[in-house]
Design a protein around this motif. Structure first.
Motif, short mmCIF file in Angstrom:
data_model
loop_
_atom_site.label_atom_id
_atom_site.label_comp_id
_atom_site.label_asym_id
_atom_site.label_seq_id
_atom_site.Cartn_x
_atom_site.Cartn_y
_atom_site.Cartn_z
N TYR A 6 19.92 -23.52 -26.72
CA TYR A 6 20.59 -24.81 -26.88
C TYR A 6 21.01 -25.02 -28.33
O TYR A 6 22.16 -25.39 -28.61
N PHE A 7 20.11 -24.78 -29.27
CA PHE A 7 20.43 -25.01 -30.67
C PHE A 7 21.40 -23.98 -31.24
O PHE A 7 22.20 -24.31 -32.11
N VAL A 8 21.36 -22.75 -30.74
CA VAL A 8 22.35 -21.76 -31.18
C VAL A 8 23.75 -22.22 -30.75
O VAL A 8 24.69 -22.21 -31.55
N LEU A 9 23.87 -22.64 -29.50
CA LEU A 9 25.18 -23.13 -29.03
C LEU A 9 25.59 -24.40 -29.77
O LEU A 9 26.76 -24.54 -30.16
N ALA A 10 24.65 -25.29 -30.00
CA ALA A 10 24.96 -26.52 -30.74
C ALA A 10 25.43 -26.20 -32.15
O ALA A 10 26.33 -26.86 -32.69
N ARG A 68 29.60 -10.55 -38.66
CA ARG A 68 30.34 -11.01 -37.48
C ARG A 68 30.27 -12.53 -37.41
O ARG A 68 29.21 -13.12 -37.60
N TYR A 69 31.40 -13.13 -37.12
CA TYR A 69 31.49 -14.58 -36.93
C TYR A 69 31.61 -14.85 -35.43
O TYR A 69 32.46 -14.27 -34.77
N PHE A 70 30.76 -15.73 -34.95
CA PHE A 70 30.72 -16.05 -33.53
C PHE A 70 31.34 -17.42 -33.28
O PHE A 70 31.18 -18.33 -34.09
N ARG A 71 32.02 -17.54 -32.13
CA ARG A 71 32.66 -18.79 -31.73
C ARG A 71 32.20 -19.11 -30.31
O ARG A 71 32.12 -18.23 -29.46
N ILE A 72 31.94 -20.38 -30.05
CA ILE A 72 31.58 -20.82 -28.71
C ILE A 72 32.85 -20.86 -27.86
O ILE A 72 33.92 -21.24 -28.36
N THR A 73 32.74 -20.47 -26.61
CA THR A 73 33.89 -20.52 -25.69
C THR A 73 33.92 -21.88 -24.98
O THR A 73 32.97 -22.67 -25.10
N ASP A 74 34.98 -22.13 -24.25
CA ASP A 74 35.04 -23.36 -23.46
C ASP A 74 33.88 -23.41 -22.47
O ASP A 74 33.29 -24.47 -22.26
N ASP A 75 33.56 -22.27 -21.86
CA ASP A 75 32.43 -22.22 -20.93
C ASP A 75 31.12 -22.55 -21.65
O ASP A 75 30.27 -23.27 -21.13
N GLY A 76 30.97 -22.03 -22.85
CA GLY A 76 29.77 -22.31 -23.63
C GLY A 76 29.67 -23.77 -24.01
O GLY A 76 28.59 -24.38 -23.95
N ARG A 77 30.80 -24.35 -24.40
CA ARG A 77 30.82 -25.77 -24.74
C ARG A 77 30.43 -26.61 -23.52
O ARG A 77 29.62 -27.53 -23.62
N GLY A 78 30.98 -26.28 -22.36
CA GLY A 78 30.63 -27.01 -21.15
C GLY A 78 29.16 -26.87 -20.82
O GLY A 78 28.51 -27.84 -20.39
N LEU A 79 28.62 -25.68 -21.03
CA LEU A 79 27.21 -25.42 -20.74
C LEU A 79 26.29 -26.24 -21.63
O LEU A 79 25.35 -26.89 -21.15
N VAL A 80 26.56 -26.25 -22.93
CA VAL A 80 25.68 -26.99 -23.85
C VAL A 80 25.85 -28.50 -23.66
O VAL A 80 24.89 -29.27 -23.77
N ALA A 84 22.89 -31.10 -22.63
CA ALA A 84 22.62 -32.32 -23.39
C ALA A 84 22.55 -33.53 -22.45
O ALA A 84 21.66 -34.38 -22.59
N ARG A 85 23.46 -33.59 -21.49
CA ARG A 85 23.42 -34.70 -20.51
C ARG A 85 22.16 -34.63 -19.66
O ARG A 85 21.52 -35.65 -19.40
N ARG A 86 21.80 -33.43 -19.24
CA ARG A 86 20.59 -33.26 -18.43
C ARG A 86 19.34 -33.73 -19.19
O ARG A 86 18.51 -34.47 -18.67
#
Length: 104
Positions: A6-10, A68-80, A84-86
């Motif tokens: 959760y915090f990695v994606l955030a 390496r630089y990592f970017r969250i995808t749209d799927d990842g954004r939706g997941l995190v 958060a809502r849950r």
């Protein structure tokens, strides 16, 4: 979803970051509750990338080492965001009950 994931994606919500910056952002966002080891972080990043939740945005060589630089995808954004809502809904169950009991 684990708290670490959760915090990695955030950490990636504001834009691409390299590994060391992710470690720092996770620590900052979690108020130092989550301190990831480098090996743990890269294992998590590899799993998230394999699941299409993040992607490598770019790579560069810094002081002879690949960064390496990592970017969250749209799927990842939706997941995190869903996680958060849950968590917010789950916390509301307890806070409504405990705050309600305090004021009764």
């Amino acid at each position: 979803m684990s708290e670490q994931t959760y915090f990695v994606l955030a950490a990636l919500l504001d834009g691409p970051l390299h590994g060391h910056a992710i470690l720092k952002r996770v620590a900052d966002l979690s108020q130092d509750r989550i301190i990831l080891a480098v090996g743990t972080l890269y294992g998590a990043l590899d799993r998230l990338a394999a699941n299409g939740v993040i992607v490598v945005e770019k790579e560069e060589i810094v002081n002879g080492r690949k960064r390496r630089y990592f970017r969250i995808t749209d799927d990842g954004r939706g997941l995190v965001e869903a996680e958060a809502r849950r968590m917010q809904q789950a916390a509301a169950v307890v806070t409504r009950r405990t705050l309600g009991a305090t004021f009764t």
